[in-house]
Design an enzyme around this catalytic site. Structure first.
Site, PDB file in Angstrom:
ATOM      1  N   ASP A  15      27.645 -23.904 -12.565  1.00 42.31           N
ATOM      2  CA  ASP A  15      27.062 -22.671 -11.709  1.00 42.31           C
ATOM      3  C   ASP A  15      28.208 -21.974 -10.905  1.00 42.31           C
ATOM      4  O   ASP A  15      29.101 -22.466 -10.274  1.00 42.31           O
ATOM      5  CB  ASP A  15      26.356 -23.161 -10.655  1.00 42.31           C
ATOM      6  N   GLY A  41      22.759 -26.412 -14.111  1.00 41.25           N
ATOM      7  CA  GLY A  41      21.700 -26.437 -15.427  1.00 41.25           C
ATOM      8  C   GLY A  41      20.550 -27.142 -14.690  1.00 41.25           C
ATOM      9  O   GLY A  41      20.699 -28.197 -14.392  1.00 41.25           O
ATOM     10  N   GLY A  43      18.405 -29.185 -16.595  1.00 44.44           N
ATOM     11  CA  GLY A  43      18.444 -30.088 -17.247  1.00 44.44           C
ATOM     12  C   GLY A  43      19.089 -31.443 -16.441  1.00 44.44           C
ATOM     13  O   GLY A  43      18.713 -32.248 -15.845  1.00 44.44           O
ATOM     14  N   ASN A 185       6.276 -22.667 -10.940  1.00 46.64           N
ATOM     15  CA  ASN A 185       6.101 -21.955  -9.710  1.00 46.64           C
ATOM     16  C   ASN A 185       4.856 -20.769  -9.800  1.00 46.64           C
ATOM     17  O   ASN A 185       4.645 -20.628 -11.161  1.00 46.64           O
ATOM     18  CB  ASN A 185       7.424 -21.253  -8.923  1.00 46.64           C
ATOM     19  N   LYS A 218       5.172 -24.080  -4.629  1.00 52.85           N
ATOM     20  CA  LYS A 218       5.214 -22.255  -3.818  1.00 52.85           C
ATOM     21  C   LYS A 218       6.176 -22.363  -2.719  1.00 52.85           C
ATOM     22  O   LYS A 218       5.676 -21.885  -1.546  1.00 52.85           O
ATOM     23  CB  LYS A 218       3.677 -22.274  -3.693  1.00 52.85           C
ATOM     24  N   GLY A 219       7.394 -22.410  -2.905  1.00 51.82           N
ATOM     25  CA  GLY A 219       8.452 -22.176  -2.134  1.00 51.82           C
ATOM     26  C   GLY A 219       8.164 -23.218  -0.760  1.00 51.82           C
ATOM     27  O   GLY A 219       7.845 -24.451  -0.794  1.00 51.82           O
ATOM     28  N   ASP A 244      20.516 -23.614   1.097  1.00 53.15           N
ATOM     29  CA  ASP A 244      20.578 -22.986  -0.414  1.00 53.15           C
ATOM     30  C   ASP A 244      19.214 -23.475  -0.974  1.00 53.15           C
ATOM     31  O   ASP A 244      19.237 -24.717  -1.344  1.00 53.15           O
ATOM     32  CB  ASP A 244      21.989 -22.992  -1.078  1.00 53.15           C
ATOM     33  N   ASP A 250      14.425 -28.157  -9.108  1.00 52.73           N
ATOM     34  CA  ASP A 250      15.067 -29.222 -10.128  1.00 52.73           C
ATOM     35  C   ASP A 250      14.710 -30.677  -9.301  1.00 52.73           C
ATOM     36  O   ASP A 250      14.334 -31.602 -10.006  1.00 52.73           O
ATOM     37  CB  ASP A 250      16.375 -28.847 -10.442  1.00 52.73           C
TER      38      ASP A 250
END
Ligand code: RIB
Length: 307
Positions: A15, A41, A43, A185, A218-219, A244, A250
């Site tokens: 990232d 990633g 995964g 989501n 849903k956040g 963040d 994940d």
């Protein structure tokens, strides 16, 4: 207690994260605040989440035969993830994600690179690994046909599959039938189901198309799940200071998979996953904020005491 065996078949990215006061408009240049690289990633992130929560994790994926690839494999080994089935490929670079973070929220462009070298043939060769898993965790940053092949093998052996349908695509009915749980989501739910307009906003009805299967995140509102009788349950989000949100989904998926592999009900697993993902957003980077089992247990206890 015996560790549950989770096999994650999915992406491994580096990232490249820029913090910015404002996301630039087309043709505009803005000065960013900070730049960092983090292992990522979907995964690999989900594999780390599962490992921190006490599972025995096998990762299946591809990296490039390059610096990022070596760094990522080394990092995942330090998280005690079995990396024997992560293959370095010579002709394609390791996948990357270009991530922009503004006020804690992110936007992401993924270049899959080596992740798209994870072929049906490579996964088919790992039938025994899949067969001996307690649960298989899949996302959509590898080729869709590979995801379908993995789900078919798991289904053949009665191994439950959690599919995180991200990034979103319309999902073939055969794949939806083969997976045990799907974790979109609200945007991904509409796309995977092929819903448009008003239908796309009625997420309860969309979830009810797949009774007992869908857990929708849903956040900050937490997560909704649909039980086998079609009733929809809600696990509210936890109030935390957000640094963040990258990797929150994940963490949710990893935690949900570990709990389901341990035989917990969908309600219990969702409650735990909501708590784990809330903790994950309090630190920067997808994997850095992922909590351990003790941290999640303490957090849930604290929450229960404060009610
Ligand atoms: O879900 C977050 C992840 O999406 C990031 O780590 C990035 O690599 C992308 O795959």
């Amino acid at each position: 207690m015996k560790k549950s065996k989770v096999t994650v078949i999915g992406s491994i990215n580096m990232d490249l994260v820029t913090e910015t006061p404002r996301v630039p408009a087309i043709g505009e240049t803005v000065l960013g605040r900070n730049f960092s690289t983090f292992p990522g990633g979907k995964g690999a992130n989900q594999a780390v989440a599962c490992a921190r929560l006490g599972a025995e994790v096998t990762m299946v994926g591809c990296v490039g035969d390059d610096g990022f690839g070596r760094e990522l494999v080394h990092y995942l080994l330090t998280e005690h993830i079995l990396m024997d089935y992560v293959e370095p490929v010579t002709h394609t670079a390791t996948g990357i994600a270009s991530i922009t973070v503004q006020d804690g929220d992110n936007s992401i462009v993924v270049v899959p690179g080596a992740n798209h070298e994870l072929t049906v043939k490579k996964v088919a060769a790992l039938e025994t690994i899949i067969q001996h898993s307690d649960i298989v965790l899949l996302q959509l940053e590898i080729p869709l046909e590979t995801v379908e092949a993995a789900a078919n093998i798991a289904h053949k052996h009665g191994v439950p599959v959690v599919l995180n349908p991200a990034p979103a695509v319309r999902l073939p009915e055969n794949l939806l039938d083969k997976v045990s749980f799907i974790t979109p989501n609200e945007h991904e739910l509409a796309i995977m189901a092929g819903a448009e307009g008003e239908q796309a906003e009625d997420y309860c009805s969309l979830m009810q198309r797949y009774p007992g299967k869908v857990v929708m995140t849903k956040g900050s509102e937490g997560a909704y799940y649909v039980l086998p009788d079609g009733s929809v349950g809600h696990e509210p989000g936890r109030k935390v200071e957000v640094m963040d949100t990258t990797g929150a989904g994940d963490t949710f998926n990893g935690a949900l998979a570990v709990m389901l592999a341990e035989g917990k009900s969908l309600e219990e697993a969702t409650k735990y996953a909501v708590a784990a993902s809330a903790l994950s957003v309090t630190r920067f980077g997808a994997q850095s904020g992922m909590p351990t089992k003790d941290q999640v247990d303490n957090f849930i206890q604290q929450m229960e005491r404060s009610i």
